[in-house]
Design a protein around this motif. Structure first.
Motif, short mmCIF file in Angstrom:
data_model
loop_
_atom_site.label_atom_id
_atom_site.label_comp_id
_atom_site.label_asym_id
_atom_site.label_seq_id
_atom_site.Cartn_x
_atom_site.Cartn_y
_atom_site.Cartn_z
N LEU A 99 0.82 -1.21 0.00
CA LEU A 99 0.00 0.00 0.00
C LEU A 99 0.86 1.26 0.00
N LYS A 102 2.12 1.76 -3.48
CA LYS A 102 1.02 2.17 -4.36
C LYS A 102 0.59 3.61 -4.09
N TYR A 104 -1.03 4.60 -1.47
CA TYR A 104 -2.36 4.63 -0.87
C TYR A 104 -2.45 5.60 0.31
N THR A 108 -4.18 10.55 3.11
CA THR A 108 -5.19 10.05 4.05
C THR A 108 -4.99 10.78 5.38
N THR A 129 -9.31 8.89 -1.92
CA THR A 129 -9.09 7.67 -1.14
C THR A 129 -10.05 6.57 -1.58
N LYS A 132 -8.70 5.07 -4.76
CA LYS A 132 -7.55 4.19 -4.52
C LYS A 132 -8.01 2.83 -4.02
N ARG A 133 -8.96 2.81 -3.11
CA ARG A 133 -9.45 1.53 -2.59
C ARG A 133 -10.13 0.71 -3.69
N ILE A 136 -7.27 -0.69 -5.90
CA ILE A 136 -6.43 -1.71 -5.26
C ILE A 136 -7.23 -2.97 -4.98
N TYR A 173 -6.51 -1.44 5.07
CA TYR A 173 -6.20 -0.06 4.71
C TYR A 173 -5.94 0.83 5.93
#
Length: 231
Positions: A99, A102, A104, A108, A129, A132-133, A136, A173
């Motif tokens: 993560l 990536k 991620y 955040t 966000t 991204k989730r 992924i 996450y």
């Protein structure tokens, strides 16, 4: 904010760190779906790799094979700190590194701050966000609590998912860091410690001292500006 409407915040002695509802409101997902519907047909055929409940464990099993001992530096709006990840908690270590690479965690927030207990990060109430989730994938990680690690002060651990989760599967996450001195040992056996803060614990304490509302959401947003692999 829809994040503030999720499960109860953890309490210092008796509560449990629970992952907040995924940052994907109906409106946000609708936007992402609409964007996908406009992708040219030839681009749709080149489907990117997406993690799922079915492939996540096999993926991280292979991903972690050649990973060195790793530290991750998190730069926040209040300063930076570094965590060292445990080698023998392979799936959680691999997940956090994956993560991080990536991107991620960038942009955040530390969205939950429970005084003298934990700070919890890895989520945000924004389209970025949620996207991204979606890209992924959706998956959970099994607990790995038999390696002898305890929730000492400075331990980084993974909260359990709040949805349909009798086996305390971890929400991949999000993460929390123990602030309690000397530790929050009532969490041992229920959550998976996968590393510890080795530099910048004063920044973790500073985050924990920030004013919060009734739902433990910081009164002023605390951003993770960047997460990066360091030696």
């Amino acid at each position: 904010m829809f994040l503030s409407a999720c499960g109860e915040a953890p309490k210092k002695q008796s509560g449990s760190p629970v992952a907040t509802t995924e940052a994907d409101s109906t409106e946000t997902i609708a936007k992402i779906t609409q964007e996908k519907d406009t992708v040219p047909k030839e681009e749709e055929e080149e489907k990117p790799f997406v993690l799922t409940e079915e492939n996540a464990i096999d993926f991280f099993f292979n991903y972690q094979k050649n990973l060195p001992t790793t530290r991750v530096k998190l730069t926040t709006s209040l300063g930076s700190f570094t965590v060292e990840l445990y080698d023998n908690v392979p799936y959680h270590k691999a997940n956090f590194i994956y993560l991080t690479k990536k991107g991620y965690f960038d942009n955040t927030m530390f969205h939950r701050v429970v005084k003298d207990f934990i700070i919890q990060g890895g989520n945000a109430d924004n389209v970025e966000t949620a996207r991204k989730r979606t890209e992924i994938g959706r998956y959970l990680l099994p607990p790995d609590t038999r390696k002898g690690y305890k929730h000492h002060r400075g331990t980084i651990s993974m909260p359990s998912s709040e949805i349909n989760n009798p086996h305390m599967l971890a929400s991949p996450y999000e993460f929390f860091i123990v602030v309690t001195d000397p530790g929050s040992y009532h969490l041992d056996g229920g959550y998976t410690p996968f590393g510890r803060v080795v530099e910048g614990m004063d920044v973790v304490d500073l985050i924990n001292r920030q004013p919060v509302d009734d739902g433990d959401w910081p009164s002023k947003n605390i951003y993770i500006k960047k997460a990066e692999i360091v030696k």
